[in-house]
Design a protein around this motif. Structure first.
Motif, PDB file in Angstrom:
ATOM      1  N   ARG A  91     -48.383  -5.351 -26.322  1.00  0.00           N
ATOM      2  CA  ARG A  91     -47.438  -6.200 -25.155  1.00  0.00           C
ATOM      3  C   ARG A  91     -48.580  -6.975 -24.223  1.00  0.00           C
ATOM      4  N   LEU A  92     -49.972  -6.379 -24.053  1.00  0.00           N
ATOM      5  CA  LEU A  92     -50.989  -6.886 -23.085  1.00  0.00           C
ATOM      6  C   LEU A  92     -51.462  -8.076 -24.026  1.00  0.00           C
ATOM      7  N   GLU A  93     -51.460  -7.789 -25.423  1.00  0.00           N
ATOM      8  CA  GLU A  93     -51.907  -9.235 -25.923  1.00  0.00           C
ATOM      9  C   GLU A  93     -50.940 -10.241 -26.070  1.00  0.00           C
ATOM     10  N   ALA A  94     -49.490  -9.937 -26.203  1.00  0.00           N
ATOM     11  CA  ALA A  94     -48.579 -10.911 -25.995  1.00  0.00           C
ATOM     12  C   ALA A  94     -48.670 -11.790 -24.607  1.00  0.00           C
ATOM     13  N   ASP A  95     -49.096 -10.790 -23.738  1.00  0.00           N
ATOM     14  CA  ASP A  95     -49.167 -11.424 -22.336  1.00  0.00           C
ATOM     15  C   ASP A  95     -50.703 -12.197 -22.085  1.00  0.00           C
ATOM     16  N   GLY A  96     -51.477 -12.106 -23.141  1.00  0.00           N
ATOM     17  CA  GLY A  96     -52.757 -13.028 -23.020  1.00  0.00           C
ATOM     18  C   GLY A  96     -53.649 -12.296 -22.217  1.00  0.00           C
ATOM     19  N   PHE A  97     -53.498 -11.034 -21.767  1.00  0.00           N
ATOM     20  CA  PHE A  97     -54.738 -10.383 -21.041  1.00  0.00           C
ATOM     21  C   PHE A  97     -55.721  -9.428 -21.788  1.00  0.00           C
ATOM     22  N   VAL A  98     -55.305  -9.457 -23.147  1.00  0.00           N
ATOM     23  CA  VAL A  98     -56.177  -8.386 -24.175  1.00  0.00           C
ATOM     24  C   VAL A  98     -56.060  -9.045 -25.307  1.00  0.00           C
ATOM     25  N   ILE A  99     -57.438  -9.135 -26.045  1.00  0.00           N
ATOM     26  CA  ILE A  99     -57.357  -9.576 -27.474  1.00  0.00           C
ATOM     27  C   ILE A  99     -57.744  -8.264 -28.345  1.00  0.00           C
ATOM     28  N   ARG A 100     -57.291  -8.355 -29.671  1.00  0.00           N
ATOM     29  CA  ARG A 100     -57.614  -7.248 -30.683  1.00  0.00           C
ATOM     30  C   ARG A 100     -58.591  -8.231 -31.742  1.00  0.00           C
ATOM     31  N   GLU A 101     -59.624  -7.316 -32.119  1.00  0.00           N
ATOM     32  CA  GLU A 101     -60.292  -7.863 -33.226  1.00  0.00           C
ATOM     33  C   GLU A 101     -60.791  -6.696 -34.087  1.00  0.00           C
ATOM     34  N   THR A 102     -61.067  -6.902 -35.310  1.00  0.00           N
ATOM     35  CA  THR A 102     -61.539  -5.924 -36.043  1.00  0.00           C
ATOM     36  C   THR A 102     -62.981  -6.157 -36.285  1.00  0.00           C
ATOM     37  N   PRO A 103     -63.822  -5.384 -36.248  1.00  0.00           N
ATOM     38  CA  PRO A 103     -65.187  -5.405 -36.376  1.00  0.00           C
ATOM     39  C   PRO A 103     -65.674  -5.556 -37.961  1.00  0.00           C
ATOM     40  N   ASP A 104     -66.724  -6.353 -38.158  1.00  0.00           N
ATOM     41  CA  ASP A 104     -66.961  -6.294 -39.790  1.00  0.00           C
ATOM     42  C   ASP A 104     -67.442  -5.256 -40.453  1.00  0.00           C
ATOM     43  N   GLY A 105     -68.004  -4.436 -39.777  1.00  0.00           N
ATOM     44  CA  GLY A 105     -68.445  -2.896 -40.174  1.00  0.00           C
ATOM     45  C   GLY A 105     -67.332  -2.377 -40.944  1.00  0.00           C
ATOM     46  N   ASP A 106     -66.321  -1.865 -40.109  1.00  0.00           N
ATOM     47  CA  ASP A 106     -65.648  -0.965 -40.547  1.00  0.00           C
ATOM     48  C   ASP A 106     -64.109  -1.618 -40.195  1.00  0.00           C
ATOM     49  N   ARG A 107     -63.393  -1.840 -41.245  1.00  0.00           N
ATOM     50  CA  ARG A 107     -62.171  -2.374 -41.077  1.00  0.00           C
ATOM     51  C   ARG A 107     -60.927  -1.572 -40.795  1.00  0.00           C
ATOM     52  N   ARG A 108     -61.287  -0.166 -40.840  1.00  0.00           N
ATOM     53  CA  ARG A 108     -60.203   0.453 -40.080  1.00  0.00           C
ATOM     54  C   ARG A 108     -60.138   0.329 -38.596  1.00  0.00           C
ATOM     55  N   VAL A 109     -61.053  -0.136 -37.994  1.00  0.00           N
ATOM     56  CA  VAL A 109     -61.016   0.196 -36.531  1.00  0.00           C
ATOM     57  C   VAL A 109     -60.521  -1.358 -36.040  1.00  0.00           C
TER      58      VAL A 109
END
Lengths: 169, 169
Positions: A91-109
DNA sequence: CGGCAATATTTGAAATGTCAAAGGTTTCGG
DNA sequence: CCGAAACCTTTGACATTTCAAATATTGCCG
């Protein structure tokens, strides 16, 4: 049963007329006090910022760690379950306050971090939040605040040592 | 970025455990401690009785008032909103622990009261609950418990006097 | 290299939580 | 009496909460 408290809103009535076991009475008083203050903070957060308390908590953690945090780490720090963190961040991402990203090293994260907009937003809330607390605790002596900080620390440590699942961080 | 940047100046410390405003630190400690103990109690209630904490709270109120309570009164005492009480009582009624009835005098009102089965059920939970609390607070000196009871009472009174909606009736 | 345990997140069901709006029922003033 | 105000509960839309099960990925061991 009347001690120093005439409030009708009072969970403490569970105890047998106030003569009950001290630990139980203390727990009920802590619980009702925390609930009361939480509701007040939530009301103000909602009225002035359109935010919820869990969102505020989560943003606060990200504000401290500008590099972002993994969702599991967010879960531990906010004492919110994993599954819950997923929805909150969504929800916070939808509101533009946060972004999610997956680091290159570990795609579980998945790492969540504040956007610039999120930083601005949280800054304003944090300043207000701190003022609200001073207001709410205005009648408590500084010395009492200090004493309480230590003694509640003792309670917390005791609780931590007697968890059925074993001590957690 | 040069001149009108006053947004994020000294807020780094917000929500941090180390420094910062005493009232804020106290609040965060109260909150995390209460959360910790709540989770423990909830875990045990669930494991040993298949009950939830709000259900336990509601039953506790009814246990003290054998004549039953109106839903609005239950709402005040448990600090749960009206709409929420409706659902809680519905589920407890479906489980046979509570019955709802409308008094003859005033048909706007719904009164909830414990069934015999509900009384038995709650008695067992209450006894266990009290033991859990003694366990959880085992490392806290009796004198500290006593001090805390009073000081948290002060915090509660202060909060009650500074509600944005005015003191809780 | 293949398989399996460990790790990290998401999903799903059920309960709780809020608020606002809608439903009935009284009660009271005119 | 009548209509409006006051009262009590329910409903509805959403957010949060928990647990457990399902996914996905990594790392290790044989």
């Amino acid at each position: 049963m009347a001690e120093t408290d005439n409030s009708a809103i009072d969970l403490e009535i569970i105890a047998q007329g106030g003569a009950g076991k001290p630990e139980l009475r203390l727990w009920l008083r802590m619980l009702s006090t925390t609930k009361l203050i939480s509701q007040e903070i939530r009301r103000r957060l909602r009225a002035e910022f359109g935010a919820t308390l869990p969102q505020f908590d989560l943003l606060a953690q990200l504000y401290r760690e500008r590099e972002g945090l993994r969702l599991g780490e967010l879960s531990k720090r906010t004492m919110v379950t994993n599954g819950n963190v997923t929805g909150l961040v969504e929800r916070l991402e939808a509101d533009g306050f946060v972004i999610r990203e997956t680091p290159d090293g570990d795609r579980r994260v998945t790492v969540a971090k504040l956007t610039p907009r999120g930083e601005t937003y949280f800054s304003a809330m944090a300043a207000a939040h701190e003022g609200w607390l001073r207001d709410i605790m205005a009648d408590v002596e500084p010395a009492t605040v200090s004493t309480l900080l230590g003694e509640i620390g003792i309670v917390k440590a005791s609780a931590n040592n007697h968890l059925s699942a074993g001590p957690a961080d």
